[in-house]
Write a protein that holds these residues in place. Structure first.
Motif, PDB file in Angstrom:
ATOM      1  N   ALA A 156       4.895  -5.855  -5.764  1.00 55.43           N
ATOM      2  CA  ALA A 156       4.297  -6.477  -6.947  1.00 55.43           C
ATOM      3  C   ALA A 156       5.274  -7.440  -7.618  1.00 55.43           C
ATOM      4  O   ALA A 156       4.861  -8.482  -8.130  1.00 55.43           O
ATOM      5  CB  ALA A 156       3.839  -5.402  -7.925  1.00 55.43           C
ATOM      6  N   ASN A 181       0.816  -1.215   0.000  1.00 53.63           N
ATOM      7  CA  ASN A 181       0.000   0.000   0.000  1.00 53.63           C
ATOM      8  C   ASN A 181       0.848   1.262   0.000  1.00 53.63           C
ATOM      9  O   ASN A 181       0.401   2.311   0.447  1.00 53.63           O
ATOM     10  CB  ASN A 181      -0.915  -0.009   1.222  1.00 53.63           C
ATOM     11  N   GLY A 208      -2.899   4.427 -10.726  1.00 51.11           N
ATOM     12  CA  GLY A 208      -2.178   5.014  -9.600  1.00 51.11           C
ATOM     13  C   GLY A 208      -0.937   5.767 -10.046  1.00 51.11           C
ATOM     14  O   GLY A 208      -0.607   6.812  -9.496  1.00 51.11           O
ATOM     15  N   ASN A 213      -0.599  -2.976 -14.486  1.00 50.56           N
ATOM     16  CA  ASN A 213      -1.580  -3.265 -13.443  1.00 50.56           C
ATOM     17  C   ASN A 213      -1.841  -2.069 -12.536  1.00 50.56           C
ATOM     18  O   ASN A 213      -2.876  -2.008 -11.882  1.00 50.56           O
ATOM     19  CB  ASN A 213      -1.129  -4.451 -12.598  1.00 50.56           C
ATOM     20  N   ASN A 214      -0.912  -1.128 -12.479  1.00 53.81           N
ATOM     21  CA  ASN A 214      -1.042   0.024 -11.583  1.00 53.81           C
ATOM     22  C   ASN A 214      -1.029   1.347 -12.333  1.00 53.81           C
ATOM     23  O   ASN A 214      -0.665   2.371 -11.765  1.00 53.81           O
ATOM     24  CB  ASN A 214       0.094  -0.002 -10.557  1.00 53.81           C
ATOM     25  N   MET A 269       5.984  -0.072  -4.088  1.00 53.84           N
ATOM     26  CA  MET A 269       4.929  -0.752  -4.842  1.00 53.84           C
ATOM     27  C   MET A 269       5.545  -1.793  -5.776  1.00 53.84           C
ATOM     28  O   MET A 269       5.067  -2.925  -5.868  1.00 53.84           O
ATOM     29  CB  MET A 269       4.119   0.258  -5.653  1.00 53.84           C
ATOM     30  N   TYR A 270       6.619  -1.413  -6.469  1.00 51.13           N
ATOM     31  CA  TYR A 270       7.275  -2.339  -7.382  1.00 51.13           C
ATOM     32  C   TYR A 270       7.893  -3.523  -6.640  1.00 51.13           C
ATOM     33  O   TYR A 270       7.861  -4.647  -7.118  1.00 51.13           O
ATOM     34  CB  TYR A 270       8.343  -1.628  -8.217  1.00 51.13           C
ATOM     35  N   ILE A 292       3.716  -4.937 -13.909  1.00 47.83           N
ATOM     36  CA  ILE A 292       3.405  -4.147 -12.711  1.00 47.83           C
ATOM     37  C   ILE A 292       2.930  -2.757 -13.117  1.00 47.83           C
ATOM     38  O   ILE A 292       1.954  -2.227 -12.571  1.00 47.83           O
ATOM     39  CB  ILE A 292       4.633  -4.057 -11.785  1.00 47.83           C
ATOM     40  N   THR A 293       3.604  -2.147 -14.084  1.00 43.37           N
ATOM     41  CA  THR A 293       3.217  -0.820 -14.559  1.00 43.37           C
ATOM     42  C   THR A 293       1.810  -0.841 -15.132  1.00 43.37           C
ATOM     43  O   THR A 293       0.994   0.032 -14.831  1.00 43.37           O
ATOM     44  CB  THR A 293       4.221  -0.315 -15.613  1.00 43.37           C
ATOM     45  N   LEU A 326       1.880   3.343  -2.283  1.00 42.88           N
ATOM     46  CA  LEU A 326       1.444   4.494  -3.055  1.00 42.88           C
ATOM     47  C   LEU A 326       0.399   5.297  -2.281  1.00 42.88           C
ATOM     48  O   LEU A 326       0.477   6.525  -2.221  1.00 42.88           O
ATOM     49  CB  LEU A 326       0.877   4.023  -4.395  1.00 42.88           C
ATOM     50  N   TYR A 348       6.456   4.520  -5.188  1.00 43.99           N
ATOM     51  CA  TYR A 348       6.562   3.704  -6.403  1.00 43.99           C
ATOM     52  C   TYR A 348       7.545   2.552  -6.215  1.00 43.99           C
ATOM     53  O   TYR A 348       7.279   1.426  -6.617  1.00 43.99           O
ATOM     54  CB  TYR A 348       7.012   4.547  -7.589  1.00 43.99           C
TER      55      TYR A 348
END
Length: 153
Positions: free
Chosen positions: A127, A18, A93, A89-90, A123-124, A86-87, A20, A120
């Motif tokens: 993911a 979480n 955001g 899918n997000n 998040m990466y 990943i990019t 982001l 970021y």
């Protein structure tokens, strides 16, 4: 594994999953009016405590990769593909964060950029770990499908 280590691993996974939203919430405090600043900090702190305690309680058992399982060799192509997934899918955001960054550009850009970029990155991390585990699970399922158990005995 010690309970302290499990606690910190769960906390780390909640934070990275979480990141982001957390970094966005913290960065918004920079732009709160001075008359409501302390109220905003209290509400943000309470919401983080409630969220983290709920997520921690609902996380369940931790899963770790099997140390005996073979580790596939590192590949730049696979790594870049996972980053691309990943990019995608997000993407909402990411573009929301970039829009927010461009909106406030010029006021506190150093702190804001550091918070958003750290969000970021975390998040990466999360993911990527999830995609890696999904790939390993898919490979294990494919191996199991190729070698069904002998039920004739």
């Amino acid at each position: 594994m010690s309970p302290t280590r499990i606690f910190f691993i769960k906390l780390w996974r909640i934070l990275t999953a979480n990141a982001l939203s957390i970094s966005g919430g913290i960065s918004l405090l920079h732009f709160v009016d001075a008359s409501v600043y302390w109220y905003a900090i209290m509400i943000t702190s309470i919401s983080f405590v409630v969220y983290f305690s709920s997520a921690y309680r609902n996380m369940g058992q931790l899963s770790f990769p099997d140390p005996a399982a073979p580790v596939p060799p590192w590949s730049l192509r696979v790594t870049l593909h996972r980053i691309w997934v990943i990019t995608l899918n997000n993407v909402l955001g990411i573009f929301g964060g970039l829009t927010y960054l461009f909106f406030v550009l010029g006021t506190g850009v150093i702190k804001l950029t550091a918070l958003i970029v750290s969000g970021y990155i975390l998040m990466y991390i999360d993911a990527y770990r999830t995609l890696k585990q999904e790939d390993a699970d898919a490979a294990a399922a494919a191996r199991a499908a190729l070698n069904p158990p002998d039920l004739t005995q």
